[in-house]
Design a protein around this motif. Sequence first.
Motif, PDB file in Angstrom:
ATOM      1  N   ALA A   2       3.212   6.891 -12.692  1.00 42.46           N
ATOM      2  CA  ALA A   2       2.783   5.980 -11.614  1.00 42.46           C
ATOM      3  C   ALA A   2       2.483   4.526 -11.758  1.00 42.46           C
ATOM      4  N   GLU A   3       1.048   4.834 -12.527  1.00 45.17           N
ATOM      5  CA  GLU A   3       0.424   3.369 -12.463  1.00 45.17           C
ATOM      6  C   GLU A   3       1.132   2.653 -13.019  1.00 45.17           C
ATOM      7  N   GLY A   4       2.143   2.728 -13.791  1.00 47.13           N
ATOM      8  CA  GLY A   4       3.431   1.553 -14.092  1.00 47.13           C
ATOM      9  C   GLY A   4       3.996   0.806 -13.088  1.00 47.13           C
ATOM     10  N   VAL A   5       3.577   1.336 -12.242  1.00 45.84           N
ATOM     11  CA  VAL A   5       4.783   0.860 -11.157  1.00 45.84           C
ATOM     12  C   VAL A   5       3.816  -0.229 -10.668  1.00 45.84           C
ATOM     13  N   LEU A   6       2.412   1.225 -10.201  1.00 48.39           N
ATOM     14  CA  LEU A   6       1.866   0.096  -9.795  1.00 48.39           C
ATOM     15  C   LEU A   6       1.768  -1.836 -10.164  1.00 48.39           C
ATOM     16  N   GLN A   7       1.628  -1.831 -12.064  1.00 48.73           N
ATOM     17  CA  GLN A   7       1.504  -3.184 -12.223  1.00 48.73           C
ATOM     18  C   GLN A   7       2.958  -3.716 -11.959  1.00 48.73           C
ATOM     19  N   GLU A   8       4.330  -3.291 -12.295  1.00 46.74           N
ATOM     20  CA  GLU A   8       5.501  -3.513 -11.900  1.00 46.74           C
ATOM     21  C   GLU A   8       5.299  -4.143 -11.019  1.00 46.74           C
ATOM     22  N   LYS A   9       5.217  -3.641  -9.534  1.00 44.90           N
ATOM     23  CA  LYS A   9       5.306  -4.394  -8.255  1.00 44.90           C
ATOM     24  C   LYS A   9       4.602  -5.528  -8.047  1.00 44.90           C
ATOM     25  N   ALA A  10       2.901  -5.580  -9.088  1.00 45.56           N
ATOM     26  CA  ALA A  10       2.333  -6.470  -8.375  1.00 45.56           C
ATOM     27  C   ALA A  10       2.573  -7.875  -9.275  1.00 45.56           C
ATOM     28  N   VAL A  11       2.988  -7.453 -10.729  1.00 44.30           N
ATOM     29  CA  VAL A  11       3.697  -8.331 -11.296  1.00 44.30           C
ATOM     30  C   VAL A  11       4.948  -9.032 -10.451  1.00 44.30           C
ATOM     31  N   ASN A  12       6.004  -8.684 -10.147  1.00 34.76           N
ATOM     32  CA  ASN A  12       7.123  -8.851  -9.124  1.00 34.76           C
ATOM     33  C   ASN A  12       6.586 -10.037  -7.677  1.00 34.76           C
ATOM     34  N   ILE A  13       5.546  -9.228  -7.326  1.00 31.53           N
ATOM     35  CA  ILE A  13       4.843 -10.225  -6.215  1.00 31.53           C
ATOM     36  C   ILE A  13       4.664 -11.014  -6.985  1.00 31.53           C
ATOM     37  N   ALA A  14       3.535 -11.807  -7.662  1.00 29.73           N
ATOM     38  CA  ALA A  14       3.548 -12.635  -8.144  1.00 29.73           C
ATOM     39  C   ALA A  14       3.916 -13.887  -8.686  1.00 29.73           C
ATOM     40  N   ILE A  15       5.900 -12.814  -9.335  1.00 31.44           N
ATOM     41  CA  ILE A  15       6.133 -14.037  -9.388  1.00 31.44           C
ATOM     42  C   ILE A  15       7.139 -14.345  -8.343  1.00 31.44           C
ATOM     43  N   GLU A  16       7.418 -13.755  -7.682  1.00 30.72           N
ATOM     44  CA  GLU A  16       8.454 -14.084  -6.782  1.00 30.72           C
ATOM     45  C   GLU A  16       7.450 -15.421  -5.729  1.00 30.72           C
ATOM     46  N   SER A  61       0.682  -1.172  -0.134  1.00 29.72           N
ATOM     47  CA  SER A  61      -0.050   0.027   0.429  1.00 29.72           C
ATOM     48  C   SER A  61       0.397   1.541   0.126  1.00 29.72           C
ATOM     49  N   TYR A  62       0.837   2.127  -1.021  1.00 36.79           N
ATOM     50  CA  TYR A  62       1.033   3.194  -1.199  1.00 36.79           C
ATOM     51  C   TYR A  62       0.605   4.844  -0.446  1.00 36.79           C
ATOM     52  N   ASP A  63       1.065   5.834   0.295  1.00 34.73           N
ATOM     53  CA  ASP A  63       0.733   6.420   0.741  1.00 34.73           C
ATOM     54  C   ASP A  63       0.241   7.778   0.376  1.00 34.73           C
ATOM     55  N   ASP A  64       1.209   8.013  -1.374  1.00 35.55           N
ATOM     56  CA  ASP A  64       0.821   8.774  -2.084  1.00 35.55           C
ATOM     57  C   ASP A  64       0.952   8.198  -3.585  1.00 35.55           C
ATOM     58  N   ASN A  65       0.478   8.996  -4.057  1.00 36.96           N
ATOM     59  CA  ASN A  65       0.127   8.191  -5.089  1.00 36.96           C
ATOM     60  C   ASN A  65       0.890   8.520  -6.678  1.00 36.96           C
ATOM     61  N   LYS A  66       1.994   8.861  -6.275  1.00 35.38           N
ATOM     62  CA  LYS A  66       3.122   8.964  -7.458  1.00 35.38           C
ATOM     63  C   LYS A  66       4.066   8.377  -7.957  1.00 35.38           C
ATOM     64  N   PHE A  67       4.349   8.016  -6.361  1.00 34.33           N
ATOM     65  CA  PHE A  67       5.428   6.798  -6.118  1.00 34.33           C
ATOM     66  C   PHE A  67       6.512   6.434  -6.551  1.00 34.33           C
ATOM     67  N   GLY A  68       6.974   8.952  -6.577  1.00 37.54           N
ATOM     68  CA  GLY A  68       8.417   8.692  -7.035  1.00 37.54           C
ATOM     69  C   GLY A  68       8.599   9.002  -8.333  1.00 37.54           C
ATOM     70  N   LYS A  69       7.699   8.598  -8.544  1.00 35.47           N
ATOM     71  CA  LYS A  69       7.558   9.219 -11.179  1.00 35.47           C
ATOM     72  C   LYS A  69       7.484  10.752 -11.143  1.00 35.47           C
ATOM     73  N   GLU A  70       7.472  10.659 -12.321  1.00 35.30           N
ATOM     74  CA  GLU A  70       7.243  12.207 -12.755  1.00 35.30           C
ATOM     75  C   GLU A  70       6.228  12.306 -13.289  1.00 35.30           C
ATOM     76  N   THR A  71       5.121  11.251 -14.104  1.00 41.57           N
ATOM     77  CA  THR A  71       3.662  11.803 -14.569  1.00 41.57           C
ATOM     78  C   THR A  71       3.221  10.861 -13.469  1.00 41.57           C
ATOM     79  N   TRP A  72       2.198  11.245 -13.605  1.00 35.90           N
ATOM     80  CA  TRP A  72       0.669   9.575 -13.489  1.00 35.90           C
ATOM     81  C   TRP A  72       0.789   8.375 -14.198  1.00 35.90           C
ATOM     82  N   GLU A  73       0.758   8.075 -15.772  1.00 33.30           N
ATOM     83  CA  GLU A  73       0.829   7.192 -16.469  1.00 33.30           C
ATOM     84  C   GLU A  73       1.703   6.344 -15.360  1.00 33.30           C
TER      85      GLU A  73
END
Lengths: 337, 337
Positions: free
Chosen positions: A55-69, A41-53
């Motif tokens: 940031a949304e990519g980060v959500l996918q990247e993290k979810a995929v990495n957890i699933a693989i792990e 769970s993040y407590d902001d909505n940019k996750f250290g990225k410049e753009t929301w697009e």
Amino acid sequence: MSVRIGKKTIELQNRVVIKGFGSVCGAKESKGPLKDFFDISYDDNKFGKETWEEAEGVLQEKAVNIAIEKSKVDKKEIDFILAGDLLDQCVSSMLGVKKLKIPFLGQFGACSTMAQTILVSSLLVESKAARNAIAVTSSHFCSAERQYRFPLDYGGQRTPNAQWTVTGSGAVLLGEGEKIESPYIKRVMAGTIEDFGVTDSSNMGAAMAPSAASTLKYFFKDTQTTPKDYDLIVTGDLGEIGSKLLVELLEKEKINMGGNYNDCGLMIYYKEEQDVHAGGSGCGCSASVLCSCILKKMKKKELNNILFIATGALMSPTSFQQGKSIPGIAHLIQICN
Amino acid sequence: MSVRIGKKTIELQNRVVIKGFGSVCGAKESKGPLKDFFDISYDDNKFGKETWEEAEGVLQEKAVNIAIEKSKVDKKEIDFILAGDLLDQCVSSMLGVKKLKIPFLGQFGACSTMAQTILVSSLLVESKAARNAIAVTSSHFCSAERQYRFPLDYGGQRTPNAQWTVTGSGAVLLGEGEKIESPYIKRVMAGTIEDFGVTDSSNMGAAMAPSAASTLKYFFKDTQTTPKDYDLIVTGDLGEIGSKLLVELLEKEKINMGGNYNDCGLMIYYKEEQDVHAGGSGCGCSASVLCSCILKKMKKKELNNILFIATGALMSPTSFQQGKSIPGIAHLIQICN
């Protein structure tokens, strides 16, 4: 080989198992009723990225990495990644998964995309075209709101029937398993486009409910089952208005949804305290709810036989501005232990 | 069941046959070198519709109907339609195919989408999840130009390396056939996302060439074949700059593309007379070229073993405005008699 049952249902004959899954959510979702089920769970909505697009990519990247792990599958044995989101040209999916170097098939079914990615991925695994495949989707309140409705800075007021786009992502890793492994994909059904002339882009629930009703009606008929045969029937994301409509539409067909029916858009927020009007939406909503509380409850055998029906409103900002109607679509996945 | 060869190639074991195909084009394309191959040519670009998005939908609808008609397959036995286009939320695909009432899976791979739809459709047929499936894509100069570059009325000048988005569509109907039926899908390979940092949206060829090179390199290695083993290797749509780059990139890998290589973007227009700069593009380009001259020549046995590699530039108008790079992707289909 898949077997077709009735008119539209496909029953998988090989054991296609959910070997791993991951869910990630934003600040608002992390304060909702499912907060303890999300992997990150993040407590902001940019996750250290410049753009929301991005940031949304980060959500996918993290979810995929957890699933693989969690799956313990070697990344080299993942042959496809099927990803989608609500943005123009599925740009967050591309940003989220490009580093993985796994053959990529972009999917678009609006909010129905999580069911679509699971449907195609499970059939690719069953046919042995893939040893393992990942299905992932996301949405982000900020990127979606700007694209579909108003720039956030404008401070536009939301209508009471509007739904709140979830900032979140869910990913599942599907692979062939032994007969005892679970949860597994038992049956799938792809929906057709249903156009009932709804033109109000603030009332997606009404646009999508007839599609969910149509898909469920066909499925119950094909499989000669009723809602009582399932522990949970969950749509995503009809919200408050759409899910009431679905129950009414099915009652007319003499199908009683009973007490096992719920909607991902109603599960993810506290309706009153979180000011979300008709509930959550976005293809990250059904994905993150499925990959958090639902699949975790299946792993614990608290749920053993569920129907996941993700619904999509097929429109673009351009078609909406042109006054065109918003057709709906709904794909179904039966997941069992 | 599919068999995986080498690292990434999938060889189909059942006979998945192209039972029907159709191609439709707009006014400019109907004056190009392939004019006699298209099933329908329009002499305007609105086709009686109010908007370009709807007009693009007409291209898909007509191409699909021709494919169904030629195949003599009963519409009730078509279990999936996989469709995609370049527009936000694949809106023209939805508009084009919604009347058909066939289970719909929206696909997005930018200009690589025709290969992607064929890849997934053929695997669905092989696994018996579908008795028959349709793969269709389209693009339209007017809808694409407004969305990605400038409103047409603005009269913006195009750079010499820009490609011209084709107004056209192509559709194939795939179904299981007898061992003697052809053309059939022999092998497929899905590509990975390759990002070489290109940021010029007027030079898509350069953004996509490395992906095509990567996919072809893997395919030749997996199958232990060389370009000489094929009657035609056709990319879509690298245009003049991208296709030269592809030949150079493969030369570095000691792969000589020889005289059998061509590009759909170079085949569809008369370069000088039609003022198209670096050639044609758009997912309607590779689709309409495949479903006109290439498949018609295969039916006449003038071509018997081809590689169709559709390439996509994965960007959105938003990501471009944000200054992000344009990654590429390339999917490959081997079609044989």
